[in-house]
Design a protein around this motif. Structure first.
Motif, PDB file in Angstrom:
ATOM      1  N   ILE A 143       0.837  -1.206   0.000  1.00  0.00           N
ATOM      2  CA  ILE A 143       0.000   0.000   0.000  1.00  0.00           C
ATOM      3  C   ILE A 143       0.873   1.259   0.000  1.00  0.00           C
ATOM      4  N   ALA A 144       2.012   1.190   0.718  1.00  0.00           N
ATOM      5  CA  ALA A 144       2.927   2.329   0.723  1.00  0.00           C
ATOM      6  C   ALA A 144       3.537   2.535  -0.663  1.00  0.00           C
ATOM      7  N   ALA A 145       3.874   1.420  -1.326  1.00  0.00           N
ATOM      8  CA  ALA A 145       4.426   1.503  -2.686  1.00  0.00           C
ATOM      9  C   ALA A 145       3.392   2.056  -3.658  1.00  0.00           C
ATOM     10  N   ALA A 146       2.135   1.643  -3.494  1.00  0.00           N
ATOM     11  CA  ALA A 146       1.056   2.126  -4.370  1.00  0.00           C
ATOM     12  C   ALA A 146       0.853   3.629  -4.198  1.00  0.00           C
ATOM     13  N   LEU A 147       0.837   4.088  -2.959  1.00  0.00           N
ATOM     14  CA  LEU A 147       0.677   5.529  -2.694  1.00  0.00           C
ATOM     15  C   LEU A 147       1.886   6.315  -3.185  1.00  0.00           C
ATOM     16  N   SER A 148       3.071   5.722  -3.048  1.00  0.00           N
ATOM     17  CA  SER A 148       4.295   6.362  -3.521  1.00  0.00           C
ATOM     18  C   SER A 148       4.244   6.568  -5.031  1.00  0.00           C
ATOM     19  N   LEU A 149       3.780   5.540  -5.743  1.00  0.00           N
ATOM     20  CA  LEU A 149       3.667   5.613  -7.198  1.00  0.00           C
ATOM     21  C   LEU A 149       2.578   6.594  -7.624  1.00  0.00           C
ATOM     22  N   ARG A 150       1.461   6.552  -6.929  1.00  0.00           N
ATOM     23  CA  ARG A 150       0.295   7.378  -7.304  1.00  0.00           C
ATOM     24  C   ARG A 150       0.555   8.861  -7.072  1.00  0.00           C
ATOM     25  N   TYR A 151       1.196   9.188  -5.961  1.00  0.00           N
ATOM     26  CA  TYR A 151       1.371  10.599  -5.598  1.00  0.00           C
ATOM     27  C   TYR A 151       2.814  11.075  -5.732  1.00  0.00           C
ATOM     28  N   GLN A 152       3.692  10.214  -6.283  1.00  0.00           N
ATOM     29  CA  GLN A 152       5.080  10.597  -6.546  1.00  0.00           C
ATOM     30  C   GLN A 152       5.792  11.097  -5.288  1.00  0.00           C
ATOM     31  N   LYS A 153       5.617  10.332  -4.216  1.00  0.00           N
ATOM     32  CA  LYS A 153       6.275  10.628  -2.946  1.00  0.00           C
ATOM     33  C   LYS A 153       7.253   9.497  -2.619  1.00  0.00           C
ATOM     34  N   PRO A 154       8.302   9.787  -1.851  1.00  0.00           N
ATOM     35  CA  PRO A 154       9.249   8.719  -1.478  1.00  0.00           C
ATOM     36  C   PRO A 154       8.546   7.592  -0.726  1.00  0.00           C
ATOM     37  N   PHE A 155       8.984   6.357  -0.998  1.00  0.00           N
ATOM     38  CA  PHE A 155       8.369   5.196  -0.352  1.00  0.00           C
ATOM     39  C   PHE A 155       8.456   5.290   1.164  1.00  0.00           C
ATOM     40  N   ALA A 156       9.617   5.697   1.685  1.00  0.00           N
ATOM     41  CA  ALA A 156       9.811   5.764   3.136  1.00  0.00           C
ATOM     42  C   ALA A 156       8.805   6.701   3.788  1.00  0.00           C
ATOM     43  N   VAL A 157       8.528   7.818   3.118  1.00  0.00           N
ATOM     44  CA  VAL A 157       7.565   8.790   3.645  1.00  0.00           C
ATOM     45  C   VAL A 157       6.172   8.181   3.697  1.00  0.00           C
ATOM     46  N   MET A 158       5.771   7.515   2.619  1.00  0.00           N
ATOM     47  CA  MET A 158       4.434   6.917   2.557  1.00  0.00           C
ATOM     48  C   MET A 158       4.312   5.751   3.526  1.00  0.00           C
ATOM     49  N   LYS A 159       5.397   5.017   3.758  1.00  0.00           N
ATOM     50  CA  LYS A 159       5.382   3.899   4.714  1.00  0.00           C
ATOM     51  C   LYS A 159       5.118   4.417   6.122  1.00  0.00           C
ATOM     52  N   VAL A 160       5.786   5.491   6.491  1.00  0.00           N
ATOM     53  CA  VAL A 160       5.572   6.089   7.819  1.00  0.00           C
ATOM     54  C   VAL A 160       4.136   6.577   7.950  1.00  0.00           C
ATOM     55  N   ARG A 161       3.616   7.199   6.900  1.00  0.00           N
ATOM     56  CA  ARG A 161       2.245   7.707   6.944  1.00  0.00           C
ATOM     57  C   ARG A 161       1.227   6.570   7.051  1.00  0.00           C
ATOM     58  N   CYS A 162       1.488   5.481   6.343  1.00  0.00           N
ATOM     59  CA  CYS A 162       0.589   4.318   6.414  1.00  0.00           C
ATOM     60  C   CYS A 162       0.585   3.720   7.820  1.00  0.00           C
TER      61      CYS A 162
END
Length: 215
Positions: A143-162
């Motif tokens: 899910i973090a990878a999907a959000l990273s791809l969709r919103y062009q944000k770093p994976f690490a950032v999206m992982k923390v947010r998830c």
């Protein structure tokens, strides 16, 4: 080109990672000070419903994969769908270890915090194996990878947010229906703060082993 031995080795590494992570969740459940962020919602649901933490985990993983489909749309593919396989296995193993370790009875807070720290140590080792298996990622990372791809944000950032979103959801569920921080406690916060750092520490002190896992 990768040969059959490469696939055997790396799927075994994934399996070891799943075993360690499920053992960790079972131990943290016994400690009752909260589980890892990804398991915080299933843990709370195990107090709210007749479902076990393993069964709740399987349901959550399926819901996350559906969410990946909503986020990725036409970019959603078989690589996302097969996340279901380790997810179901993960849930089954959590319940297996939970029953196997049911003989453990803790009598004071010191024992609880020590078992929580042991579970975090084992979780970090499991993550080391899972991440470096280079095979199927778990929905928590998917899910973090999907959000990273969709919103062009770093994976690490999206992982923390998830992870934060899961902790927040679990906390709200606990406060609304259990009227307290049941299933989401200091162990959850410690897991969120320490696990990633421990995994990185393991890679740093044993670089040859980490490189072997990746090869």
């Amino acid at each position: 080109m990768k040969n059959i031995l490469w696939y055997i080795k790396h799927y075994l590494i994934l399996l070891i990672g799943l075993l360690l992570m499920s053992l960790s969740i079972a131990l943290s459940k016994i400690a009752t000070l909260g589980t890892s962020p990804i398991s915080s919602i299933p843990n709370v649901l195990s107090f709210l419903t007749p479902l076990t933490i393993g069964q709740s985990t399987m349901i959550l993983m399926i819901l996350i994969i559906i969410l990946e489909f909503i986020i990725l749309r036409d970019k959603f593919g078989w690589i996302n769908i097969i996340q279901l396989i380790p997810s179901l296995l993960f849930g089954v193993m959590i319940d297996f270890f939970g029953k196997w370790l049911a003989f453990i009875h803790l009598t004071n807070y010191f024992q609880q915090i020590m078992l929580t720290l042991i579970s975090i140590l084992i979780l970090a080792m499991g993550v080391l194996f899972e991440v470096n298996s280079r095979t199927i990622i778990m929905p928590g990372e998917g899910i973090a990878a999907a959000l990273s791809l969709r919103y062009q944000k770093p994976f690490a950032v999206m992982k923390v947010r998830c992870d934060l979103a899961m902790m927040l959801t679990a906390t709200i569920l606990a406060l609304l229906f259990l009227h307290g921080l049941v299933g989401v406690r200091e162990g959850t916060v410690l897991s969120a703060l320490i696990t990633g750092r421990l995994e990185g520490f393991f890679e740093k002190i044993a670089p040859n082993f980490a490189n072997w896992l990746k090869k």
